[in-house]
Design a protein around this motif. Structure first.
Motif, short mmCIF file in Angstrom:
data_model
loop_
_atom_site.label_atom_id
_atom_site.label_comp_id
_atom_site.label_asym_id
_atom_site.label_seq_id
_atom_site.Cartn_x
_atom_site.Cartn_y
_atom_site.Cartn_z
N THR A 4 -6.77 1.73 2.43
CA THR A 4 -6.49 0.25 2.77
C THR A 4 -5.30 0.28 3.73
N LEU A 49 -4.47 -3.96 -4.89
CA LEU A 49 -4.12 -2.58 -4.71
C LEU A 49 -3.00 -2.25 -5.78
N THR A 55 -10.08 -7.09 2.19
CA THR A 55 -9.59 -6.61 3.55
C THR A 55 -10.87 -6.89 4.32
N THR A 66 0.90 -1.31 -0.08
CA THR A 66 0.11 -0.10 -0.11
C THR A 66 0.78 1.16 0.07
N SER A 96 -4.00 -6.05 -0.64
CA SER A 96 -3.03 -5.09 -0.83
C SER A 96 -2.40 -5.47 -2.23
N PRO A 145 -8.92 -4.13 -2.27
CA PRO A 145 -8.81 -3.77 -0.83
C PRO A 145 -10.27 -3.75 -0.36
N THR A 146 -11.30 -3.09 -0.82
CA THR A 146 -12.25 -3.06 -0.15
C THR A 146 -13.22 -4.57 0.15
#
Lengths: 89, 163, 119
Positions: free
Chosen positions: A39, C24, C41, A20, C21, C37-38
């Motif tokens: 994140t 991402l 995670t 990230t 991640s 991520p949404t």
């Protein structure tokens, strides 16, 4: 066995935070960076929960709850800024 | 009754959240939770919309189970797509025409869509008739719209908007 | 038995957090990055929190339930921030692999006085 699992999990979550950070630094657009921050705070919660289990201390939850709330408010504030940024001409 | 207990469901919910936050089942924290749950709705009365009547609790329960199952499948599907790499995805925007009219119904549908398989609700038209949904791997836009309407919109309508 | 359950939950949680991640970092444009991520995670942190709940409940201090709060909070807020991020990106006309519907562009700047816009 549990200790080994927690250590592996530490490594994975730390790697996730590294990824990230990479996205946060490289961008390329502003929404990408906000998404990276979003994140990042979820990953920080994961790290705190793991640390709480590793050190057998429930204190880390207070921090996790605070990060969950502040992180969400931060994301919403940044998005609102992007949405109204060019409204104020 | 309506003046002194404006939101009968909000009060026990707030009390429960207080008990969870204090992490104890001691009589003191339950009492304090109930007190807060009674006072907060009275002081924030202007903020809350009228509570929506829940018509069919069983449909609601089945809907929650379907969504829970879909969240698990979503995570596996999205994880698999991420591991396979960017060459295999077919991202697309689809426009879902809405039959829902209430604010609560639309926000429930939008949140459900964002929580489930590879889709994020991105934009709602100002007249609230079209919801733009972004999908990670869309093979057939029409099928996706049909699934969203049948699987999520219909139960929400039955529970919150049936007349 | 308990230890195995905990180990499995912790590993699942950590792996999903990592994959989120990874998405991402790996995906080609903003809207595809949004999905990793949404989703990953919420289940990643979710199962870590369940593990922690079991871990602290089985110790002498007694039941521990406040992890439910964090889980609940994340499940409620994750779709909201995803929606806002996506809306902001559409507003800024962020580059994307998939074509946003022309409707968005046409009404986004005209419809500012509607109750839906955040102005």
């Amino acid at each position: 066995m549990l200790n080994i699992a927690v250590l592996i999990a530490f490594a994975l979550v730390t790697a996730a935070i590294g990824l990230t950070f990479w996205r946060l630094l490289t961008g390329p657009d502003r929404p990408d960076r906000i998404l990276a921050l979003d994140t990042l705070y979820v990953n920080a919660i994961a790290l705190l929960v793991l640390l709480g289990m590793h050190l057998d201390s429930a204190l880390y939850f207070e921090a996790a709850i605070l990060i969950a709330m502040m992180g969400f408010i931060g994301t919403v504030a940044l998005c609102k800024y992007l949405l109204r940024g060019d409204i104020i001409e | 009754m309506r003046r002194w207990l404006p939101h009968p469901i909000l009060t026990p919910t707030l009390a429960l959240i207080w008990v969870l936050l204090a992490n104890s089942l001691a009589p003191g924290s339950i009492l304090l939770g109930l007190l807060l749950g009674w006072l907060i709705p009275i002081f924030t009365l202007r903020f809350w919309p009228d509570p929506a009547p829940v018509r069919r609790p069983l449909t609601l329960l089945r809907f929650l189970l379907v969504v829970g199952y879909d969240i698990l499948v979503a995570n596996l599907a999205v994880a698999w797509l991420i591991l396979r790499g960017a060459n295999h995805i077919r991202p697309a925007f689809v426009e879902v025409p809405l039959d829902l009219r209430s604010e609560l119904g639309i926000s429930l549908l939008a949140n459900t869509i964002s929580l489930t398989p590879g889709t994020v609700s991105s934009w709602l038209s100002p007249d609230r008739r079209i919801l733009v949904v972004q999908g990670l791997d869309v093979a057939d836009p029409e099928a996706l719209i049909e699934t969203i309407k049948r699987r999520y919109e219909t139960p929400i309508r039955e529970v919150f908007e049936s007349c | 038995m308990l230890e195995i359950t905990l180990t499995v939950l912790i590993l699942i949680g950590a792996i999903f957090t990592f994959i989120g991640s990874l998405g991402l970092a790996r995906m080609p444009d903003f809207y595809t990055r949004l999905h990793g991520p949404t989703k990953a995670t919420t289940i990643g942190v979710g199962s870590l929190l369940i593990a922690s709940m079991i871990h602290f409940s089985t110790q002498e201090a007694g039941l521990s339930f406040h992890e439910v709060l964090v889980t609940l909070f994340l499940f409620i807020t994750a779709p909201v921030s995803a929606h806002l991020l996506s809306k902001a990106a559409l507003h800024l006309r962020t580059r994307s692999l998939s074509e946003p519907p022309p409707l968005v562009d046409a009404t986004d700047h005209a419809g500012r006085n509607s109750p839906d816009s955040l102005s």
